[in-house]
Design a protein around this motif. Structure first.
Motif, short mmCIF file in Angstrom:
data_model
loop_
_atom_site.label_atom_id
_atom_site.label_comp_id
_atom_site.label_asym_id
_atom_site.label_seq_id
_atom_site.Cartn_x
_atom_site.Cartn_y
_atom_site.Cartn_z
N MET A 1 28.55 44.22 39.57
CA MET A 1 28.96 43.56 40.81
C MET A 1 30.32 42.89 40.66
N ASN A 2 30.50 42.23 39.48
CA ASN A 2 31.78 41.57 39.24
C ASN A 2 32.94 42.53 39.41
N PHE A 5 33.73 42.94 43.05
CA PHE A 5 34.30 41.77 43.73
C PHE A 5 35.73 41.50 43.28
N LEU A 6 35.98 41.75 41.99
CA LEU A 6 37.35 41.55 41.49
C LEU A 6 38.33 42.43 42.25
N ASP A 9 38.64 41.46 46.05
CA ASP A 9 39.50 40.30 46.23
C ASP A 9 40.97 40.67 46.12
N ALA A 211 42.55 34.23 33.39
CA ALA A 211 42.80 35.52 34.03
C ALA A 211 43.32 36.52 33.01
N PHE A 215 43.84 41.43 35.80
CA PHE A 215 43.54 40.64 37.00
C PHE A 215 44.83 40.24 37.71
#
Lengths: 297, 217
Positions: A1-2, A5-6, A9, A211, A215
């Motif tokens: 899931m991460n 979402f990363l 975003d 980060a 990212f």
């Protein structure tokens, strides 16, 4: 899931940034679209002509124009001499038939009405078997010396000349494409570099609280990709509109020459968009690569 | 558990910020690092948190020598720490909420989870009512608390605070110290660098004193 979402975003962030300065974004996308449409359109034109000339340059046909005064017996004799084992067919176009078919064209008919005698010679169209072009050319050279033969013409002659022009056109189109590609990368590089500089504080803080480089880089890469994507879409629209209006006109114009101009296929349009997005990503990658390393400390 | 062994840091240009610091801090401990400005307190915190790398010596966190970590592992190490920076490092292009959310966004948490945790952190520092404002409109003490909220939102095991009461009046400073004490009570290891002796008084916490880059106790 991460993982999801990363990326979501980053994508939202990039979209927000694209939308936050609409004028800048639109002008960038227009610039991109035109930069891609020009070489692609050029290539399309060249490729259309290419198909035709390839067909012709490989065609194993020659026209043997006979002297005006030859009689039927001589014609038959020449026809027989031409009918060698590698020749598929020798077809006579009678001078009277040729004149008749020419008369069907109204404008020329007016001219012909003013001429008393038929100015057209008998023509023998010699078609060799496939791949026997070299032999056919030798035959043509020999036939030219025969009595009753006036001229020999190969379709392949002018097609070869055309082909060399087309090859030149292809090189030009490719050069244009390469130059525009470099331009797009450089442009995106500059734009993203400015963004990275503007967000220096944010990048530093983000790195301090954990980060990763990817990212930090992600929203910039997405920005480059999105901009390239929209630029590519615009290019597709430009090419589609351009070809919709010009293809039929061009085809009419060149119908005598047998050239049919094509439109890009859906796959080709897709490839164009992908290339455009990739160029954006490459520009963004270069821009973020150096600056993020600098901020690393 | 934090353990340093003969830790030294010399900055480019030759300034020796730290010399042979060997110390050990148990998990769940609250420790003050004191000393004059320029004594090396900030450097020690940065080395422990992996924000800088030492010239020599080792820093062990839970038995792992973090000075040997690869560049790509450093970001993940930092997520175990909460940092309260001397210069706060707040971002003024976004709301209070978004400032606190940043570490969670970096960790890739879903939106709903982020909102829950950010509000919990803001609640702990008394800024829940201000989540929508820009940090510019906060007072100095509130900005400090915002920085603390961002430091704890990731539920770090170790909290590192560099001069967290630096420019605040004593009443505010006491508030902040009480906050750290509260985090410590729930098991967080807290390391605070300060030059303010008044801050330490009456807490009964351990103190590490640094002078000119060397431990004096």
């Amino acid at each position: 899931m991460n993982w999801f979402f990363l990326r979501l975003d980053a994508l939202k962030d990039s979209l927000k940034r694209l939308l936050s300065r609409p004028i800048v974004t639109i002008s960038n996308i227009v610039g991109l679209g035109i930069s891609i449409a020009i070489p692609a359109g050029l290539f399309l034109l060249v490729a259309s002509a290419d198909n035709l000339s390839r067909d012709i340059s490989e065609s194993t046909q020659m026209n043997v124009f006979l002297d005006l005064g030859v009689n039927d017996e001589q014609v038959n004799k020449i026809k027989q001499r031409l009918s060698l084992n590698y020749v598929k067919e020798v077809k006579l176009i009678d001078r009277d038939d040729a004149l008749k078919s020419l008369r069907e064209n109204n404008e020329i008919a007016v001219v012909l009405d003013n001429i008393d005698n038929n100015p057209l010679p008998h023509t023998l169209v010699v078609t060799a078997k496939e791949g026997k072009l070299v032999e056919l050319e030798a035959l043509g050279r020999e036939a030219k010396t025969w009595e009753g033969v006036d001229q020999i013409a190969f379709d392949s002659d002018w097609a070869r000349r055309l082909q060399s022009f087309i090859d030149l056109g292809k090189v030009v189109a490719l050069c244009f494409g390469a130059l525009f590609a470099v331009g797009i990368i450089a442009n995106t590089y500059n734009l993203i570099r400015l963004q990275v500089l503007n967000r220096r504080e944010e990048i530093e803080v983000a790195k301090l609280v954990g980060a990763t480089n990817s990212f930090i880089r992600r929203p910039f890469l997405y920005f480059g990709a999105l901009q390239g994507l929209f630029g590519g879409l615009l290019a597709v629209v430009i090419i589609e509109i351009g070809s919709r209006y010009s293809v039929s006109t061009l085809n009419e114009l060149f119908s005598q020459a047998g050239i049919t101009f094509q439109r890009l296929t859906v796959q080709e349009l897709g490839v164009l968009i992908i290339i455009s997005a990739l160029l954006g990503i490459i520009g963004a990658w270069f821009a973020t690569n150096r600056l993020i390393a600098i901020y690393n400390k | 558990m934090i353990k340093t062994e003969k830790l030294s840091k010399r900055y480019p240009g030759g300034f020796q910020a730290l010399k042979n610091i060997s110390l050990s801090i148990g998990s769940g401990e609250m420790v003050f690092v004191t000393g004059h400005s320029g004594a090396g307190k900030s450097t020690l915190l940065k080395l422990i948190g992996g924000l800088e790398s030492p010239t020599s010596g080792t820093v062990e966190i839970n038995g792992q020598d973090i000075t040997k970590l690869s560049q790509s592992a450093i970001p993940f190490l930092r997520r175990n720490f909460g940092f309260v920076f001397q210069d706060l490092k707040l971002l003024f292009d976004r709301s209070v909420f978004d400032n606190v959310a940043l570490p969670l966004i970096i960790s890739g948490l879903p939106r709903s989870e982020i909102a829950k945790r950010v509000r919990a952190a803001l609640d702990k520092v008394g800024l829940l009512q201000r989540e929508k404002v820009n940090p510019v409109s906060l007072s100095g003490g509130e900005q400090q608390r915002l920085c603390i909220a961002r430091a704890v939102v990731n539920k770090p095991a170790i909290l590192l605070a560099d001069e967290p009461t630096g420019n605040l009046d004593p009443a505010y400073a006491a508030d902040i110290v009480a906050m750290f004490k509260a985090f410590n009570r729930v098991g967080v290891t807290v390391i605070i660098a300060t030059h303010d002796p008044a801050m330490i008084e009456g807490l009964g916490a351990r103190t590490i004193s640094i002078e000119a880059g060397e431990m004096t106790l």
